[in-house]
Design a protein around this motif. Structure first.
Motif, PDB file in Angstrom:
ATOM      1  N   GLY A 193       0.709  -1.285  -0.036  1.00  0.00           N
ATOM      2  CA  GLY A 193       0.027   0.004  -0.157  1.00  0.00           C
ATOM      3  C   GLY A 193       0.825   1.169  -0.139  1.00  0.00           C
ATOM      4  O   GLY A 193       2.134   1.245  -0.402  1.00  0.00           O
ATOM      5  N   ASP A 194       0.314   2.291   0.360  1.00  0.00           N
ATOM      6  CA  ASP A 194       1.096   3.617   0.743  1.00  0.00           C
ATOM      7  C   ASP A 194       1.305   3.902   2.008  1.00  0.00           C
ATOM      8  O   ASP A 194       0.454   4.220   2.992  1.00  0.00           O
ATOM      9  N   TYR A 195       2.665   3.973   2.374  1.00  0.00           N
ATOM     10  CA  TYR A 195       3.196   4.143   3.622  1.00  0.00           C
ATOM     11  C   TYR A 195       2.828   5.659   4.045  1.00  0.00           C
ATOM     12  O   TYR A 195       2.881   6.734   3.198  1.00  0.00           O
ATOM     13  N   CYS A 196       2.499   6.043   5.283  1.00  0.00           N
ATOM     14  CA  CYS A 196       2.024   7.309   5.704  1.00  0.00           C
ATOM     15  C   CYS A 196       2.632   7.298   7.088  1.00  0.00           C
ATOM     16  O   CYS A 196       2.572   6.761   7.874  1.00  0.00           O
ATOM     17  N   GLU A 197       3.169   8.768   7.326  1.00  0.00           N
ATOM     18  CA  GLU A 197       3.498   9.111   8.761  1.00  0.00           C
ATOM     19  C   GLU A 197       2.485   9.342   9.548  1.00  0.00           C
ATOM     20  O   GLU A 197       1.344   9.531   9.245  1.00  0.00           O
ATOM     21  N   ARG A 198       2.564   8.972  10.857  1.00  0.00           N
ATOM     22  CA  ARG A 198       1.546   9.066  11.813  1.00  0.00           C
ATOM     23  C   ARG A 198       2.140  10.014  12.980  1.00  0.00           C
ATOM     24  O   ARG A 198       3.367  10.195  13.146  1.00  0.00           O
ATOM     25  N   GLU A 199       1.248  10.724  13.584  1.00  0.00           N
ATOM     26  CA  GLU A 199       1.798  11.580  14.855  1.00  0.00           C
ATOM     27  C   GLU A 199       2.502  10.609  15.773  1.00  0.00           C
ATOM     28  O   GLU A 199       2.086   9.562  16.068  1.00  0.00           O
ATOM     29  N   SER A 200       3.354  11.222  16.550  1.00  0.00           N
ATOM     30  CA  SER A 200       4.047  10.625  17.550  1.00  0.00           C
ATOM     31  C   SER A 200       3.135  10.193  18.900  1.00  0.00           C
ATOM     32  O   SER A 200       1.997  10.970  18.869  1.00  0.00           O
ATOM     33  N   SER A 201       3.387   8.962  19.227  1.00  0.00           N
ATOM     34  CA  SER A 201       2.686   8.515  20.353  1.00  0.00           C
ATOM     35  C   SER A 201       3.323   8.397  21.653  1.00  0.00           C
ATOM     36  O   SER A 201       4.484   8.273  21.670  1.00  0.00           O
ATOM     37  N   VAL A 202       2.811   7.867  22.641  1.00  0.00           N
ATOM     38  CA  VAL A 202       3.467   7.627  23.964  1.00  0.00           C
ATOM     39  C   VAL A 202       3.246   6.302  24.149  1.00  0.00           C
ATOM     40  O   VAL A 202       1.927   5.685  24.368  1.00  0.00           O
ATOM     41  N   MET A 203       4.302   5.518  24.623  1.00  0.00           N
ATOM     42  CA  MET A 203       4.152   4.067  25.312  1.00  0.00           C
ATOM     43  C   MET A 203       4.349   4.197  26.638  1.00  0.00           C
ATOM     44  O   MET A 203       5.418   4.619  26.948  1.00  0.00           O
ATOM     45  N   TYR A 204       3.629   3.621  27.433  1.00  0.00           N
ATOM     46  CA  TYR A 204       3.724   3.715  28.809  1.00  0.00           C
ATOM     47  C   TYR A 204       4.286   2.527  29.404  1.00  0.00           C
ATOM     48  O   TYR A 204       3.848   1.251  29.070  1.00  0.00           O
ATOM     49  N   VAL A 205       5.363   2.440  30.308  1.00  0.00           N
ATOM     50  CA  VAL A 205       5.972   1.413  31.170  1.00  0.00           C
ATOM     51  C   VAL A 205       5.758   1.620  32.856  1.00  0.00           C
ATOM     52  O   VAL A 205       6.014   2.800  33.274  1.00  0.00           O
ATOM     53  N   SER A 206       5.464   0.643  33.272  1.00  0.00           N
ATOM     54  CA  SER A 206       5.322   0.605  34.809  1.00  0.00           C
ATOM     55  C   SER A 206       5.796  -0.687  35.247  1.00  0.00           C
ATOM     56  O   SER A 206       5.460  -1.779  34.857  1.00  0.00           O
ATOM     57  N   THR A 207       6.361  -0.698  36.660  1.00  0.00           N
ATOM     58  CA  THR A 207       6.700  -1.986  37.298  1.00  0.00           C
ATOM     59  C   THR A 207       5.241  -2.711  37.447  1.00  0.00           C
ATOM     60  O   THR A 207       5.013  -3.821  37.889  1.00  0.00           O
ATOM     61  N   LYS A 208       4.029  -1.830  37.661  1.00  0.00           N
ATOM     62  CA  LYS A 208       2.723  -2.573  37.760  1.00  0.00           C
ATOM     63  C   LYS A 208       1.948  -2.979  36.576  1.00  0.00           C
ATOM     64  O   LYS A 208       0.914  -3.528  36.439  1.00  0.00           O
TER      65      LYS A 208
END
Length: 744
Positions: A193-208
């Motif tokens: 298909g056609d690759y398109c950029e997306r807006e940046s996002s946040v991945m969250y990490v926690s010991t829980k």
């Protein structure tokens, strides 16, 4: 899955998931990607391209699997050349065998991870009738209805633009399985298909969080930082909550930000099993590591952080401590790469070779600002920093202190170059005295401006050959160095004993740099009490009589100034060999003590002696900072011979023990007794169980009336509980008991 969509009617939302989960949400209309000229993603009119019914090697059992399903060494399968239109957007895998499903999967483009995903488990993932069913309806068969004949599918979406001509540069990597039974594939496809950029996002990490059930959202975070990295794309942020993370992470070529909430409370511990943080796949200058303590890594090169292969990350607000290298760079290793390091502490790392703190290998270009490199050790050279050929290091506003090595306790270099500005180099040690601060060899050079370089002897700077050079201007170099504006002077650091290297307001280094700049890393800023001295004599004598109890002895000292806050003083005293106790606090520079206070304080624990030695000390305090008065403690010899002298007509005719006063009491009481002649005396206090609580043994006591004051403590100085106590007095055959009551 589901979409949460709060837009109003007539809003159009596009489904790029490939699962065709079209639905009306708040009156919105679902439109497929191909129905919109503005859309990008998978081309629905392009059929999936089959790569193999069974990716070679993955099912051959030619791997070692741990009991938790992870592979000791990942299995890699290289893509074949593929003919297709546009860009490769998705990679689809199928696994028929319900007990041998893969788990963690990646697509690699060279060394860069361009897709990461988890294949569904047998218990919760579900199945589909076939590929078309999966593409139209997802995993529509419930997990409980799946069997060995109903396949499972999963999709990895590439986060980098890669066209079909580059397909043979890709590889599938299998990291783990859901069970220890193995891994089985039964098909692989790509869709274009056609690759398109997306807006940046946040991945969250926690010991829980959980790597099994988490999705990287704030409500369902991952448990490991590496999982967050694996599921991120360029320009994303991996946000890590405070806690201890025992793992070794690799940025895998992604230009992302990995950010801890607090560098003291967010810790990545390498568990002595390799480099803690690896950045070696060409990550660019948008790559950021921030807000962590990096510790307990052991590797041949770069125990804490290793940066290689043209990478160019930013390291900010990080503590790199307690790491070890077997060869180069106990703390940080940079080779054929660039790095910008700021607001970072590199401390207490070790190298069995060179560069206890920071190593710069061939082609390294490193900038260090507003940082500290302290207490690192290298076995051979470069306790703080070592560089080799064709390296360029730029340091500014940085402290290099108390590092040690065989050669070059602070810096060492072969062929490399340093440009340093406003740095402070102090307390570093070469065990061979070959450059306690700096060791340069083989055309290595250093240029210093507005800096302080100090050491323990004349070999502060050691140039092993004529081709190496050190030059300095507007700097304070230990024992002097030729150069414009250089001086020799006491820097007047705030507090050398506490390693506080800011300058007092009267330091000659303030304004002594080029164009009126300051010298050194910190400038003026002594937010600590300034040293101060005694005014009182080292030794004094106080003779107490019954007529001078109101006389005053004045303990005095000079003022301790502070640049930013208010100073108060605490006075401590010790009688004889007893411990010091705080007796007074004040904002003035003296403490008046009456002779009556001496009489009561000096003899409270020694009621029968005629003389005592009292020692005084004073501490200046501003906030959490303290400094003790300069000079030895003041001694005051206190005599009460005349006060205790008794005329003949006042000498008692009999031994006697009187009731204590007051009684009941809290917390002190006085016990009085008579001696008609010089005698040894013994006063013992018992509790109602008959146990000894406190003993006063008095030898060769003169005739007369005497008192003992008891402060309700035992022989260890510990407070006793309320209750009834007995006291017994013995002297030359005389024995008498009395009772007293302690209230609390």
């Amino acid at each position: 899955g589901y979409w949460k969509f709060d837009a109003g009617s007539d809003t159009i939302a596009y489904d790029h998931s490939g699962l065709a989960n079209h639905a009306a949400i708040n009156g919105a209309t679902w439109v497929s990607a191909v129905d919109s000229l503005a859309a990008c993603g998978v081309d629905r009119y392009q059929s999936p391209i089959s790569l193999s019914q069974s990716p070679p090697g993955a099912e051959a059992d030619d791997y070692t699997m741990n009991s938790d399903g992870t592979l000791k060494t990942p299995v890699d399968w290289s893509f074949p050349a593929i003919s297709g239109n546009g860009d490769i957007i998705e990679f689809i895998v199928r696994s028929d065998w319900h007990s041998k499903r893969p788990k963690d999967l990646q697509i690699l483009y060279g060394k860069k991870v361009v897709a990461s995903w988890v294949h569904p488990s047998k218990e919760s993932g579900g199945c589909a009738q076939n590929l078309d069913d999966y593409l139209q309806n997802g995993l529509s068969i419930n997990a409980s209805d799946c069997n060995t004949s109903t396949p499972s599918y999963s999709t990895g979406i590439l986060n980098t633009k890669i066209d079909f001509s580059e397909a043979d540069t890709l590889k599938l990597r299998v990291l783990s399985s859901w069970t220890e039974h193995g891994i089985y594939f039964n098909g692989a496809w790509v869709r274009g298909g056609d690759y398109c950029e997306r807006e940046s996002s946040v991945m969250y990490v926690s010991t829980k969080g959980s790597d099994l059930t988490g999705d990287g959202s704030l409500s369902k975070p991952f448990a490991s930082i590496q999982k967050g990295i694996n599921f991120s794309r360029d320009a994303d942020t991996v946000s890590v909550a405070a806690g201890l993370y025992i793992e070794n992470i690799d940025f895998t070529g992604k230009n992302i930000s990995v950010v801890g909430v607090n560098r003291i409370r967010t810790i990545i511990d390498g568990d002595s099993s390799g480099t803690v943080v690896t950045i070696n796949s060409g990550e660019d200058s948008t790559t950021l590591l921030k807000g962590f303590t990096i510790r307990n890594g052991i590797a041949s090169r770069g125990g804490g952080i290793a940066i290689r292969n043209g990478s160019n990350p930013v390291i900010n607000n990080v503590i790199v401590s307690d790491n070890r290298s077997n060869i180069d760079g106990g703390g940080i290793y940079v080779n054929k790469a660039r790095a910008s390091i700021s607001n970072t502490i590199i401390k207490e790392n070790n190298s069995d070779g060179v560069a206890g703190g920071l190593y710069g290998g061939e082609g390294a270009n490193v900038t260090v600002t507003n940082s500290q490199i302290s207490n690192n050790v290298a076995a051979i050279r470069g306790g703080a920093i070592h560089t080799r050929k064709e390296t360029s290091f730029h340091l500014k506003n940085t402290l290099i202190s108390h590092n040690s090595s065989y050669e070059g306790g602070g810096f060492s270099s072969w062929y490399g170059s340093f440009n340093v500005e406003n740095i402070t180099v102090i307390g570093n040690t070469s065990t061979t005295h070959r450059g306690n601060a700096i060791f340069l060899r083989e055309t290595a050079k250093m240029v210093a401006l507005n800096s302080i370089v100090m050491g323990n002897d004349s070999n502060v700077i050691y140039l092993e050959d004529l081709e190496s050079s050190f030059s300095a201007t507007y700097s304070m170099i230990n024992n002097g160095w030729e150069g414009e504006g250089n001086i020799i002077a006491d820097p007047l650091f705030c507090n050398l004993k506490k390693n506080q290297y800011s300058l007092w307001e009267n330091s000659p280094l303030l304004g002594g740099g080029k164009d009126g700049a300051n010298m050194g890393a910190f400038g003026m800023g002594c937010d600590v009490p300034k040293p101060f001295e005694w005014i009182s004599s080292a030794v004094d004598t106080v003779n107490i009589t019954k007529s001078n109890l109101t006389d005053i002895y004045k303990l005095e000292w000079t003022k301790s100034n502070n640049q930013f806050g208010f100073v108060k003083y605490k006075v401590y005293a010790s009688v004889g060999s007893s411990s010091y106790e705080e007796i007074h606090d004040t904002t003035t520079t003296n403490f008046p003590i009456s002779y009556q206070d001496f009489y009561e304080g000096a003899f409270e624990s020694f009621p029968t002696v005629s003389a005592a030695t009292v020692k005084f000390s004073v501490v200046a305090i501003e906030g959490k900072d303290t400094i003790k008065v300069t000079g030895s403690d003041r001694l005051v010899f206190v005599n009460r011979y005349e006060y205790l002298s008794t005329s003949n007509e006042q000498i008692p005719t009999d031994f006697a023990l009187y009731e204590n006063y007051p009684n009941p009491f809290n917390p002190t009481t006085t016990i009085r007794f008579d001696l008609p002649e010089t005698s040894d005396a013994n006063l013992v206090i018992y509790n109602m169980l008959g146990q000894k609580v406190r003993t006063f043994q008095m030898n060769n006591i003169s005739a007369g009336t005497h008192t003992v004051k008891w402060n309700a403590t035992n022989d260890l100085g510990e407070p006793v509980s309320a209750g009834v106590y007995l006291y017994q007095f013995r002297a030359k055959g005389f024995v008498k008991n009395q009772k007293m009551i302690l209230l609390k």
